[in-house]
Scaffold this motif. Structure first.
Motif, PDB file in Angstrom:
ATOM      1  N   PRO A 560       0.837  -1.216   0.000  1.00 29.73           N
ATOM      2  CA  PRO A 560       0.000   0.000   0.000  1.00 29.73           C
ATOM      3  C   PRO A 560       0.868   1.261   0.000  1.00 29.73           C
ATOM      4  O   PRO A 560       1.872   1.341   0.701  1.00 29.73           O
ATOM      5  CB  PRO A 560      -0.800  -0.124   1.298  1.00 29.73           C
ATOM      6  CG  PRO A 560      -0.767  -1.574   1.631  1.00 29.73           C
ATOM      7  CD  PRO A 560       0.539  -2.090   1.141  1.00 29.73           C
ATOM      8  N   LYS A 562       1.967   4.857   0.835  1.00 28.57           N
ATOM      9  CA  LYS A 562       1.830   5.705   2.020  1.00 28.57           C
ATOM     10  C   LYS A 562       2.375   7.098   1.733  1.00 28.57           C
ATOM     11  O   LYS A 562       3.441   7.238   1.139  1.00 28.57           O
ATOM     12  CB  LYS A 562       2.581   5.092   3.201  1.00 28.57           C
ATOM     13  CG  LYS A 562       2.356   5.835   4.514  1.00 28.57           C
ATOM     14  CD  LYS A 562       3.058   5.133   5.642  1.00 28.57           C
ATOM     15  CE  LYS A 562       2.828   5.853   6.958  1.00 28.57           C
ATOM     16  NZ  LYS A 562       3.505   5.180   8.083  1.00 28.57           N
ATOM     17  N   CYS A 600      -7.027   6.599   2.751  1.00 26.34           N
ATOM     18  CA  CYS A 600      -7.575   5.475   3.515  1.00 26.34           C
ATOM     19  C   CYS A 600      -8.340   6.012   4.717  1.00 26.34           C
ATOM     20  O   CYS A 600      -7.832   6.873   5.452  1.00 26.34           O
ATOM     21  CB  CYS A 600      -6.448   4.545   3.960  1.00 26.34           C
ATOM     22  SG  CYS A 600      -6.990   3.191   5.026  1.00 26.34           S
ATOM     23  N   CYS A 603      -6.146   4.541   8.211  1.00 27.33           N
ATOM     24  CA  CYS A 603      -4.881   5.141   8.665  1.00 27.33           C
ATOM     25  C   CYS A 603      -4.706   6.595   8.236  1.00 27.33           C
ATOM     26  O   CYS A 603      -3.844   7.306   8.753  1.00 27.33           O
ATOM     27  CB  CYS A 603      -3.695   4.320   8.156  1.00 27.33           C
ATOM     28  SG  CYS A 603      -3.526   4.340   6.344  1.00 27.33           S
ATOM     29  N   CYS A 613      -5.732  -1.909   3.961  1.00 30.02           N
ATOM     30  CA  CYS A 613      -4.791  -1.230   4.842  1.00 30.02           C
ATOM     31  C   CYS A 613      -4.065  -2.245   5.715  1.00 30.02           C
ATOM     32  O   CYS A 613      -4.702  -3.088   6.383  1.00 30.02           O
ATOM     33  CB  CYS A 613      -5.539  -0.214   5.708  1.00 30.02           C
ATOM     34  SG  CYS A 613      -4.438   0.740   6.788  1.00 30.02           S
ATOM     35  N   GLU A 615      -1.483  -1.119   7.805  1.00 31.87           N
ATOM     36  CA  GLU A 615      -0.803  -0.342   8.821  1.00 31.87           C
ATOM     37  C   GLU A 615      -1.307  -0.735  10.205  1.00 31.87           C
ATOM     38  O   GLU A 615      -2.482  -1.094  10.392  1.00 31.87           O
ATOM     39  CB  GLU A 615      -1.031   1.160   8.600  1.00 31.87           C
ATOM     40  CG  GLU A 615      -0.444   1.691   7.319  1.00 31.87           C
ATOM     41  CD  GLU A 615       1.071   1.673   7.341  1.00 31.87           C
ATOM     42  OE1 GLU A 615       1.656   1.794   8.450  1.00 31.87           O
ATOM     43  OE2 GLU A 615       1.669   1.532   6.256  1.00 31.87           O
TER      44      GLU A 615
END
Length: 642
Positions: A560, A562, A600, A603, A613, A615
């Motif tokens: 993903p 970031k 998202c 997060c 997600c 995280e």
């Protein structure tokens, strides 16, 4: 009656006139008031013993009034102005009223005395109570003996006194209104004077505006003519320079060709001297296109017999060998001259470019070996619009001394565009405007290294060394270190600490930091160390089966994405999940912002969906792992982690 040749008083003259008139009027009113009081006192108490003294006092006071009135009238006539004319008319009215009062008093007094005399004749001796003082009629001014003898006793009764008093009151009222009329006349004259002054000022202002408009028109025509003349002179100068350059080049080629064909001629002329190494052609003194290493080569006649028509001139071997060399050197010089002139650029009047432009211009002038006058011409030609105006003024102040004029122009340019304070401010502004460098943009380190090299070069100049000395301390170096990525900041910290320990100094000098930036720019941009960190497409190969058979497919697992900075503030200092401004928004605003930027909901830092997600998220408010702190909604129950 209007005065002839009436004049207009000045401001100071008007003030003096008003003061004098006020003084005369004040004295005249005081004397007239004294006369009225004395007449009134005598009328009310005619039987007093000092009545004779009062009558003489009235006569003397009226005489004083007459003398003062004549002086005032003489002053008004000598002034000869509109104001004096109005004052004279008003004073004559008041003076006649006062004179009429005194004449009526004298007339009434004589009539009264004559009546009393006849009664004394008829009745005999008068008693003390009825005795009245009498005044001799021949001693009073303005009364004739015949008038006194014609007075009869039958018409001197009390009714006559009432008429006299009525006339007296009428004259008083008339004097009062005459004074008011005189005041109005004065105000009218003053208004007319002010209107005349205003009209004069307006006419003068219109005349000045017309003169200014005519002057502007003339200046505009002169400026247009000057611009046309400058354009024409510049065009003629360009044509003249081009034709002169072509003519010199043609003569040089002809000279070289003639030397190669006919050999050496012993006639004294600005040509090469035979049997000399490194011979050069002759250049005239002050020639702008002559190089510094080329000097005057004046040929001198040798004791050589001139060739006759029947003898061929032998070619000197040294001369034949040097001729191609001379042509090569001349060609190189011409090419170098053209290159140097083409390198000259105009100054744009920006202080940040002044030092670079000045250095380039000075080097070119040194290579061309120009005279001060020629350098002055080129300097004025290649300056900017604002700086050219200043240079033209300084040049005009030294028309016969180009050396001093050139020095003054460079001094002014250094003060205006190259002062240490201005250079320091420009360098600080460049450093402040430089963006922070990220790992993804290593080429920016080259630009930061160039900026540091520029600061180092300027700092080496003794003129700026003292003012830029703080760059040898942490205060100056940290302005550059702040622009570096985090790992390079750590590297510099290690390098600086090592230098401090080894050399026992407070902080490394700026030249050490410049060297460090140069090394890091080479290291970060060396293609030999550009490692490919992306995974191979064959490592994540998965086999999938279908009902009909086996099919092999390649599936790449994408981590993903970031975000590295807050999209709300466009900064790397914090992420969106840690942004205080974002936390203070309502839940609807948060969801709208996340949906708009494709982030998202779990997060808030990645461009992926909440289901994808990966995280590690834990809300500090409710201990939930389904949303971060920024997406916590008031009213949610706290989750028990046990």
């Amino acid at each position: 009656m209007a005065l002839r040749n009436a004049r207009t008083l000045t401001r100071r003259g008007q003030e003096l006139f008003d003061e004098t008139v006020s003084e005369y009027t004040k004295h005249l009113r005081s004397v007239a008031k004294s006369i009225e009081e004395q007449i009134l006192a005598y009328t009310e108490f005619p039987l007093q013993e000092d009545s004779e003294y009062m009558k003489r006092s009235i006569e003397q006071t009226f005489k004083d009034y007459t003398i003062l009135s004549e002086k005032f009238i003489l002053y008004l006539k000598e002034t000869r102005s509109k104001e004096s004319e109005s004052e004279l008319a008003a004073h004559m009215v008041v003076s006649r009223v006062v004179q009429k009062k005194v004449e009526m008093f004298i007339k009434h007094d004589y009539e009264q005395n004559y009546s009393n005399f006849e009664e004394d004749e008829n009745k005999g001796p008068l008693s003390v109570e009825t005795e009245q003082p009498c005044i001799a009629t021949d001693k009073l001014p303005g009364v004739k003996q015949e008038q006194a003898s014609n007075l009869t006793g039958g018409s001197r009764d009390s009714s006559h006194l009432g008429k006299v008093m009525a006339k007296y009151e009428a004259s008083k009222t008339k004097a009062k209104y005459a004074e008011m009329s005189a005041k109005l006349i004065k105000e009218k004259a003053q208004i007319e004077e002010e209107e005349a002054i205003a009209a004069t000022r307006s006419a003068r202002k219109k005349k000045e505006l017309d003169i200014s408009l005519n002057l502007i028109t003339i200046q505009q025509e002169a400026a247009e003519a000057e611009a046309e003349l400058d354009a024409l002179m510049e065009e003629m100068s360009i044509r003249s320079n081009q034709s002169l350059r072509e003519e010199k080049l043609r003569r040089t080629c002809n000279f070289l060709n003639s030397q190669g064909d006919t050999g050496f001629s012993p006639i004294p002329s600005p040509v090469m001297v035979p049997n000399r190494k490194n011979s050069m052609p002759h250049w005239e003194e002050g020639d702008l296109h002559a190089p510094a290493e080329i000097k005057m080569a004046a040929s001198t006649p040798r004791n050589v017999d001139p060739p006759t028509n029947h003898q061929s001139v032998p070619h000197n071997s040294d001369h034949n060998n040097n001729t191609p060399c001379v042509g090569t050197e001349l060609t190189k010089f011409l090419v170098k001259k053209e290159l140097l002139l083409s390198r000259l650029s105009a100054f744009n009047d920006k202080p940040e470019n002044y030092l670079m432009w000045k250095g380039s211009f000075s080097i070119i002038m040194k290579d061309l070996s120009v005279t001060p006058m020629e350098e002055l011409d080129l300097l004025v030609k290649y300056l900017g619009p604002e700086s050219r105006q200043q240079a033209m003024r300084l040049r005009a102040s030294h028309p016969t001394d180009p050396v001093k004029g050139l020095a003054r122009i460079w001094e002014r340019l250094d003060e205006r565009y190259g002062s240490p304070e201005l250079v320091e401010a420009i360098l600080k502004e460049k450093i402040a405007r430089f963006p922070r460098i990220t790992v993804k943009d290593p080429k920016k380190i080259y630009e930061l290294s160039d900026l540091a090299a520029e600061v180092e070069s300027v700092k080496e100049n003794p003129k700026y060394k003292t003012l830029l000395a703080y760059y040898d301390s942490s205060c100056g170096v940290n302005t550059f270190v702040y622009k570096l990525p985090g790992f390079l900041q750590s590297k510099w910290t290690d390098r600086a600490l090592k230098y401090k320990v080894e050399h026992e100094v407070l902080y490394p000098p700026f030249v050490v930091f410049t060297k460090f930036l140069k090394e890091m720019s080479i290291r970060m941009n060396d293609p030999s160390f550009a490692f490919d960190k992306s995974p191979s497409s064959y490592e994540n190969r998965e086999k999938t089966t279908t009902g009909r058979g086996h099919v092999i497919t390649n599936k790449t697992k994408l981590s993903p994405q970031k975000l590295s900075k807050c999209p709300l503030h466009e900064t790397d200092a914090h992420s969106l999940s840690n942004c205080r401004i974002f936390k203070n928004k309502t839940m609807e605003e948060k969801k709208s912002f996340i949906r708009q930027h494709g982030l998202c909901f779990r997060c808030c830092d990645g461009r992926h969906s909440a289901r994808e997600c990966q995280e590690h998220v834990l809300c500090k408010e409710c201990n939930s792992d389904r949303h971060c702190d920024a997406m916590h909604e008031q009213g949610q129950k706290r989750v028990n982690q046990n």
